[in-house]
Design a protein around this motif. Structure first.
Motif, short mmCIF file in Angstrom:
data_model
loop_
_atom_site.label_atom_id
_atom_site.label_comp_id
_atom_site.label_asym_id
_atom_site.label_seq_id
_atom_site.Cartn_x
_atom_site.Cartn_y
_atom_site.Cartn_z
N GLU A 279 0.82 -1.19 0.00
CA GLU A 279 0.00 0.00 0.00
C GLU A 279 0.87 1.26 0.00
O GLU A 279 1.89 1.33 0.65
CB GLU A 279 -0.91 0.00 1.23
CG GLU A 279 -1.92 -1.14 1.25
CD GLU A 279 -2.71 -1.14 2.54
OE1 GLU A 279 -3.18 -0.05 2.93
OE2 GLU A 279 -2.85 -2.19 3.15
N GLU A 280 0.44 2.24 -0.71
CA GLU A 280 1.20 3.46 -0.88
C GLU A 280 1.58 4.06 0.46
O GLU A 280 0.77 4.16 1.37
CB GLU A 280 0.38 4.48 -1.68
CG GLU A 280 1.16 5.72 -2.04
CD GLU A 280 0.33 6.68 -2.88
OE1 GLU A 280 0.85 7.74 -3.24
OE2 GLU A 280 -0.85 6.34 -3.18
N ASP A 281 2.85 4.43 0.59
CA ASP A 281 3.43 5.08 1.77
C ASP A 281 3.77 4.09 2.90
O ASP A 281 4.53 4.44 3.79
CB ASP A 281 2.50 6.16 2.34
CG ASP A 281 2.36 7.34 1.39
OD1 ASP A 281 3.30 7.57 0.61
OD2 ASP A 281 1.31 7.99 1.43
N TYR A 282 3.21 2.87 2.90
CA TYR A 282 3.54 1.92 3.95
C TYR A 282 4.76 1.10 3.55
O TYR A 282 4.88 0.67 2.39
CB TYR A 282 2.37 0.98 4.25
CG TYR A 282 1.28 1.64 5.05
CD1 TYR A 282 1.45 1.92 6.40
CD2 TYR A 282 0.07 1.97 4.45
CE1 TYR A 282 0.45 2.52 7.13
CE2 TYR A 282 -0.95 2.58 5.18
CZ TYR A 282 -0.75 2.86 6.52
OH TYR A 282 -1.73 3.46 7.24
N LYS A 283 5.64 0.86 4.51
CA LYS A 283 6.81 0.04 4.23
C LYS A 283 6.41 -1.44 4.18
O LYS A 283 5.47 -1.86 4.83
CB LYS A 283 7.88 0.24 5.31
CG LYS A 283 8.57 1.59 5.23
CD LYS A 283 9.81 1.61 6.12
CE LYS A 283 10.59 2.91 5.96
NZ LYS A 283 11.81 2.94 6.79
N LYS B 290 6.23 5.56 5.67
CA LYS B 290 7.15 6.60 5.20
C LYS B 290 6.56 7.97 5.54
O LYS B 290 5.44 8.29 5.17
CB LYS B 290 7.34 6.47 3.70
CG LYS B 290 7.97 5.15 3.27
CD LYS B 290 8.03 5.03 1.76
CE LYS B 290 8.59 3.67 1.35
NZ LYS B 290 8.61 3.49 -0.12
N GLY B 291 7.33 8.75 6.28
CA GLY B 291 6.85 10.06 6.69
C GLY B 291 5.86 10.02 7.83
O GLY B 291 5.29 11.05 8.20
N PHE C 274 7.77 3.00 13.48
CA PHE C 274 7.75 1.61 13.94
C PHE C 274 6.42 0.95 13.57
O PHE C 274 5.41 1.61 13.37
CB PHE C 274 7.90 1.53 15.46
CG PHE C 274 9.10 2.26 16.01
CD1 PHE C 274 10.37 1.71 15.88
CD2 PHE C 274 8.96 3.48 16.64
CE1 PHE C 274 11.48 2.38 16.38
CE2 PHE C 274 10.06 4.15 17.15
CZ PHE C 274 11.33 3.60 17.01
N THR C 275 6.46 -0.37 13.51
CA THR C 275 5.25 -1.18 13.52
C THR C 275 5.10 -1.73 14.93
O THR C 275 6.05 -2.27 15.51
CB THR C 275 5.32 -2.35 12.52
OG1 THR C 275 5.37 -1.82 11.20
CG2 THR C 275 4.10 -3.26 12.64
#
Length: 281
Positions: free
Chosen positions: A30-34, A121-122, A126-127
């Motif tokens: 998913e966009e922006d997620y690592k 990202k941004g 952390f997860t």
């Protein structure tokens, strides 16, 4: 809270999906997620922050041989092996449940895993995932332990799993852990116990990684014969399943077991070889 955990044992998980296990491996998420810090549901012994996707059902076979120290006497632990069978289901992408049975002390266990934060990202660096378990030790014998009650068979675990993916190849995880056994083997040991866990993964090739984890027990009784668990292993990723091979000084595979009842010693070769094999439906 106990009643909520016990209900987990009764939840039917009969939904099957044919999605490939490796749809998340080395692809855009998913966009922006690592992408996931860990590809396996376990680092080695400890749970990782990886979650099962919604409506996926995983079947995990975990096998731990006896100590390799015995050599050919029992074929490097083959005759003293223990097995754990685990069914895990994704209620949502962020809520997973499971039930398992281990031949070590004939333990039945239910699990609940909830993702609280996801590395972005941004955004969050952390997860963070909470992991909780309740187990029933059915091996305790009323003839040996007079006055044994059902509550004495119960144990509980609560963990925070905090991971960070530093780059495409390297991830680390911190695991503050509380666990409680209503029955303990050592009289001087407190029933409530505390551990700080550390673990990591280093990617070696596209389908191979080196993993490790360690648990620092904070209030182990001085008279206890048990030791802190130190484990190393490799993850091998192939179409349809993850194959984990590892060496550890703790033969039990339930969290309360490997944290509180590990007996091996790396310095004298008293360690255990094992594997985890995951299959998704």
């Amino acid at each position: 809270m106990k009643h909520i955990y016990l209900l987990i044992f009764l939840i039917p998980t009969l939904v099957f999906s044919q999605d490939d296990l490796f749809s998340e491996i080395d692809v855009t998420v998913e966009e922006d997620y690592k992408s996931a810090a860990f590809k396996g549901l376990k680092i080695v012994n400890f749970e990782s922050t990886k979650m099962i996707s919604k409506q996926e059902l995983y079947f995990v076979v975990s096998h731990r041989f006896g100590s390799i120290e015995t050599g050919f006497k029992d074929f490097f632990g083959l005759d003293q092996a223990v097995t754990r069978l685990n069914l895990l289901y994704g209620i949502t992408d962020a809520i997973n449940i499971g039930v398992s049975r281990s031949s070590f002390r004939q333990i039945y266990e239910s699990s609940l895993k909830i993702r609280l934060l996801r590395e972005k990202k941004g955004g969050s660096p952390f997860t963070i995932v909470s992991s909780s378990n309740i187990l029933i030790n059915t091996s305790l014998d009323e003839d040996i332990l007079p006055g044994l009650e059902f509550k004495n068979r119960l144990g509980y675990t609560s963990q925070l799993l905090i991971s960070k993916k530093f780059n495409q190849n390297f991830s680390l995880q911190l695991m503050p852990t509380f666990f409680h056994d209503n029955y303990v083997d050592v009289d001087e040991q407190h029933n409530s116990q505390y551990v700080i866990g550390f673990g990591g993964r280093h990617k070696l090739t596209k389908r191979l990684s080196f993993n490790f984890d360690y648990g620092l027990h904070l209030n182990r009784a001085e008279s206890s014969p048990f030791v802190n668990p130190l484990s190393i292993g490799v993850d091998i990723e192939t179409g349809g399943h993850v194959f984990q091979l590892h060496f550890t000084n703790a033969q039990p595979m339930n969290t309360n077991g490997f944290l509180g009842q590990g007996t091996g010693d790396w310095s004298d070769g008293n360690i255990f070889f094992g594997f985890n094999l995951s299959r998704v439906f």
